[in-house]
Design an enzyme around this catalytic site. Structure first.
Site, PDB file in Angstrom:
ATOM      1  N   ARG A 101       0.816  -1.328  -0.193  1.00 55.64           N
ATOM      2  CA  ARG A 101       0.002  -0.021   0.121  1.00 55.64           C
ATOM      3  C   ARG A 101       0.948   1.103   0.086  1.00 55.64           C
ATOM      4  O   ARG A 101       1.782   1.206   0.918  1.00 55.64           O
ATOM      5  CB  ARG A 101      -0.827   0.131   1.170  1.00 55.64           C
ATOM      6  CG  ARG A 101      -1.753   1.464   1.236  1.00 55.64           C
ATOM      7  CD  ARG A 101      -2.955   1.258   2.485  1.00 55.64           C
ATOM      8  NE  ARG A 101      -4.168   0.656   1.867  1.00 55.64           N
ATOM      9  CZ  ARG A 101      -5.241   0.733   2.219  1.00 55.64           C
ATOM     10  NH1 ARG A 101      -5.565   1.682   3.160  1.00 55.64           N
ATOM     11  NH2 ARG A 101      -6.291   0.115   1.825  1.00 55.64           N
ATOM     12  N   HIS A 128      -7.175   0.665  -6.496  1.00 55.22           N
ATOM     13  CA  HIS A 128      -7.560  -0.090  -5.326  1.00 55.22           C
ATOM     14  C   HIS A 128      -8.423  -1.382  -5.802  1.00 55.22           C
ATOM     15  O   HIS A 128      -9.501  -1.637  -5.487  1.00 55.22           O
ATOM     16  CB  HIS A 128      -8.412   0.627  -4.384  1.00 55.22           C
ATOM     17  CG  HIS A 128      -8.483   0.182  -3.004  1.00 55.22           C
ATOM     18  ND1 HIS A 128      -7.686  -0.775  -2.727  1.00 55.22           N
ATOM     19  CD2 HIS A 128      -9.084   0.317  -2.045  1.00 55.22           C
ATOM     20  CE1 HIS A 128      -7.665  -1.019  -1.378  1.00 55.22           C
ATOM     21  NE2 HIS A 128      -8.828  -0.423  -0.858  1.00 55.22           N
ATOM     22  N   GLN A 131     -10.340  -4.134  -3.428  1.00 60.17           N
ATOM     23  CA  GLN A 131     -11.591  -3.533  -2.907  1.00 60.17           C
ATOM     24  C   GLN A 131     -12.855  -3.886  -3.963  1.00 60.17           C
ATOM     25  O   GLN A 131     -13.730  -4.191  -3.682  1.00 60.17           O
ATOM     26  CB  GLN A 131     -11.660  -1.930  -3.083  1.00 60.17           C
ATOM     27  CG  GLN A 131     -12.994  -1.319  -2.165  1.00 60.17           C
ATOM     28  CD  GLN A 131     -13.510  -1.978  -0.940  1.00 60.17           C
ATOM     29  OE1 GLN A 131     -12.453  -1.681   0.008  1.00 60.17           O
ATOM     30  NE2 GLN A 131     -14.560  -2.650  -0.728  1.00 60.17           N
ATOM     31  N   ASP A 216     -17.132   7.204  -2.095  1.00 55.88           N
ATOM     32  CA  ASP A 216     -16.112   7.403  -1.334  1.00 55.88           C
ATOM     33  C   ASP A 216     -15.767   8.583  -0.657  1.00 55.88           C
ATOM     34  O   ASP A 216     -16.558   9.656  -1.100  1.00 55.88           O
ATOM     35  CB  ASP A 216     -14.763   6.908  -2.441  1.00 55.88           C
ATOM     36  CG  ASP A 216     -13.682   6.529  -1.575  1.00 55.88           C
ATOM     37  OD1 ASP A 216     -13.424   6.655  -0.332  1.00 55.88           O
ATOM     38  OD2 ASP A 216     -12.381   6.547  -2.352  1.00 55.88           O
ATOM     39  N   CYS A 256     -16.598   1.897   0.032  1.00 52.74           N
ATOM     40  CA  CYS A 256     -15.511   1.084   0.692  1.00 52.74           C
ATOM     41  C   CYS A 256     -15.003   1.323   1.881  1.00 52.74           C
ATOM     42  O   CYS A 256     -14.003   0.310   2.480  1.00 52.74           O
ATOM     43  CB  CYS A 256     -14.382   1.480  -0.578  1.00 52.74           C
ATOM     44  SG  CYS A 256     -13.434   3.066  -0.421  1.00 52.74           S
ATOM     45  N   ARG A 284     -13.838  -8.580   1.776  1.00 52.76           N
ATOM     46  CA  ARG A 284     -12.460  -8.295   1.817  1.00 52.76           C
ATOM     47  C   ARG A 284     -11.628  -9.829   2.020  1.00 52.76           C
ATOM     48  O   ARG A 284     -11.085 -10.059   1.180  1.00 52.76           O
ATOM     49  CB  ARG A 284     -11.788  -7.078   2.343  1.00 52.76           C
ATOM     50  CG  ARG A 284     -12.534  -5.681   2.084  1.00 52.76           C
ATOM     51  CD  ARG A 284     -12.279  -5.420   0.878  1.00 52.76           C
ATOM     52  NE  ARG A 284     -10.923  -5.210   0.447  1.00 52.76           N
ATOM     53  CZ  ARG A 284      -9.977  -4.219   0.859  1.00 52.76           C
ATOM     54  NH1 ARG A 284     -10.610  -2.985   1.440  1.00 52.76           N
ATOM     55  NH2 ARG A 284      -8.698  -4.342   0.679  1.00 52.76           N
TER      56      ARG A 284
HETATM   57  N1  NVA Z   1      -9.786   6.936  -1.720  1.00 54.74           N
HETATM   58  C1  NVA Z   1      -9.715   6.461  -0.484  1.00 54.74           C
HETATM   59  C2  NVA Z   1      -9.869   5.026  -0.375  1.00 54.74           C
HETATM   60  C3  NVA Z   1      -9.452   4.377   0.831  1.00 54.74           C
HETATM   61  C4  NVA Z   1      -9.917   2.885   1.097  1.00 54.74           C
HETATM   62  C5  NVA Z   1      -8.245   6.861  -0.120  1.00 54.74           C
HETATM   63  O1  NVA Z   1      -7.191   6.657  -1.257  1.00 54.74           O
HETATM   64  O2  NVA Z   1      -7.842   7.217   0.854  1.00 54.74           O
HETATM   65  N1   CP Z   2     -11.422   0.168   2.179  1.00 53.71           N
HETATM   66  C1   CP Z   2     -10.146   0.004   2.699  1.00 53.71           C
HETATM   67  O1   CP Z   2      -9.387  -0.375   1.927  1.00 53.71           O
HETATM   68  O2   CP Z   2     -10.208   0.293   4.068  1.00 53.71           O
HETATM   69  P1   CP Z   2      -8.848   0.259   4.599  1.00 53.71           P
HETATM   70  O3   CP Z   2      -8.243   1.809   4.309  1.00 53.71           O
HETATM   71  O4   CP Z   2      -9.272   0.319   6.291  1.00 53.71           O
HETATM   72  O5   CP Z   2      -7.839  -0.770   4.504  1.00 53.71           O
END
Ligand code: NVA
Ligand code: CP
Length: 297
Positions: A101, A128, A131, A216, A256, A284
């Site tokens: 990540r 992502h 997800q 989101d 998500c 997930r």
């Molecule tokens: N768009 C959000 C998704 C989190 C799971 C982010 O990147 O923070």
């Molecule tokens: N939806 C998702 O990826 O959540 P987290 O940021 O908690 O992993």
């Protein structure tokens, strides 16, 4: 030995993705001990916060007989300037897959280039994909095939939106993205997937007759300083009762998570009876088990 990466949904074929979703649904019902990843180890390089992705991958590895090592930049030499190339070479000589990540997508591409084991995208600024496996699984569980359905993405043209665009192509559904001016998704992706994706500045039009509405947060990780400005710009893009009532009467709502009630979605929608966000989050675990089994077992 040949190995595959999962940096975006385009790394699997349409058939492989369909099989993976079916397998995720099957694995969810698994009651007996099943350890296809016995003695396998996942290295988890997370440069951003996570609740769901971290816990689902660690649990998936443990329940499948393997284990995971969580590596935050604070605790590794990556945080002190060791290069991604060196980190990827060293880690992949020890572990069986690397789950990453990070922010810039080219960082995970570099990881994959130098890793001799599968690399999985656990979120970048561009995509992502994990997800979306859970989202499609959840849709299929509630409503059957997503092929030919109308999906409305409301809000930012962000990483989640980009993975929805790839999903529209791979799973063959219609995606309408309603976003404020200046917050459009990536132009290259739009051009690539224009047969399945269209843009709108009108959330009401976008959700009309939709089978699924997904949204989101307005400010993603790394955009915290834009939060106040974005809250004003995105105000008309809130998923609320009025918007939801324009979709099909059996439309599902997904997010998500994490969610900001009162911003991108109202509490009555996310906590209401069209929302499937808890099943979506729980899936997930199952969809990533199917992914790990596909890549590693
Ligand atoms: N768009 C959000 C998704 C989190 C799971 C982010 O990147 O923070
Ligand atoms: N939806 C998702 O990826 O959540 P987290 O940021 O908690 O992993």
């Amino acid at each position: 030995m040949a190995y595959r990466h999962f940096l975006s949904l385009m790394d699997l074929s349409k058939d492989e993705l369909q099989q993976l979703i079916a397998r995720a649904i099957e694995l969810k019902t698994q009651k007996t001990i099943y350890e296809p990843l016995k003695n396998k180890v996942a290295g988890m390089v997370f440069e951003k916060s996570s609740t769901r992705t971290r816990v689902s991958f660690e649990t998936a590895m443990a329940q499948c007989g393997g284990s995971a090592i969580f590596l935050s930049p604070r605790d590794t030499q990556l945080g002190r300037g060791e290069s991604i190339e060196d980190m990827a070479r060293v880690l992949s000589s020890m572990v069986d897959c690397i789950i990453v990540r990070t922010d810039a997508h080219d960082k995970i591409e570099k990881f994959a280039e130098y890793s001799v084991k599968p690399v999985i995208n656990a979120l970048t600024d561009l995509h992502h994909p994990c997800q979306l496996l859970a989202d499609v699984q959840t849709y299929v569980e509630h409503r059957g095939s997503i092929q030919g359905k109308k999906v409305a993405w409301i809000g930012d043209g962000n990483n989640m939106c980009h993975s929805y665009m790839e999903a529209a192509h791979q799973f063959d559904f219609e995606l309408v993205i309603a976003h404020p001016v200046g917050y459009e998704p990536d132009a290259n992706l739009l051009n690539k997937f224009k047969d399945h994706v269209r843009l709108s500045h009108n959330p009401e039009q976008a959700v009309t007759d939709a089978d699924l509405i997904s949204t989101d947060v307005w400010a993603s990780m790394g955009q915290e300083q834009e939060q106040t400005e974005r809250a004003k710009i995105f105000a008309a893009y809130q998923v609320n009762n009025k918007l939801m009532s324009l979709a099909k009467s059996d439309a599902l709502f997904m997010h998500c998570l994490p969610a900001h009630r009162g911003e991108e979605v109202t509490a009555d929608i996310i906590d209401g009876n069209q929302s499937v966000v808890w099943n979506q989050a729980g899936n997930r675990l199952h969809s990533q088990k199917a992914l790990l089994e596909f890549l590693l077992a």
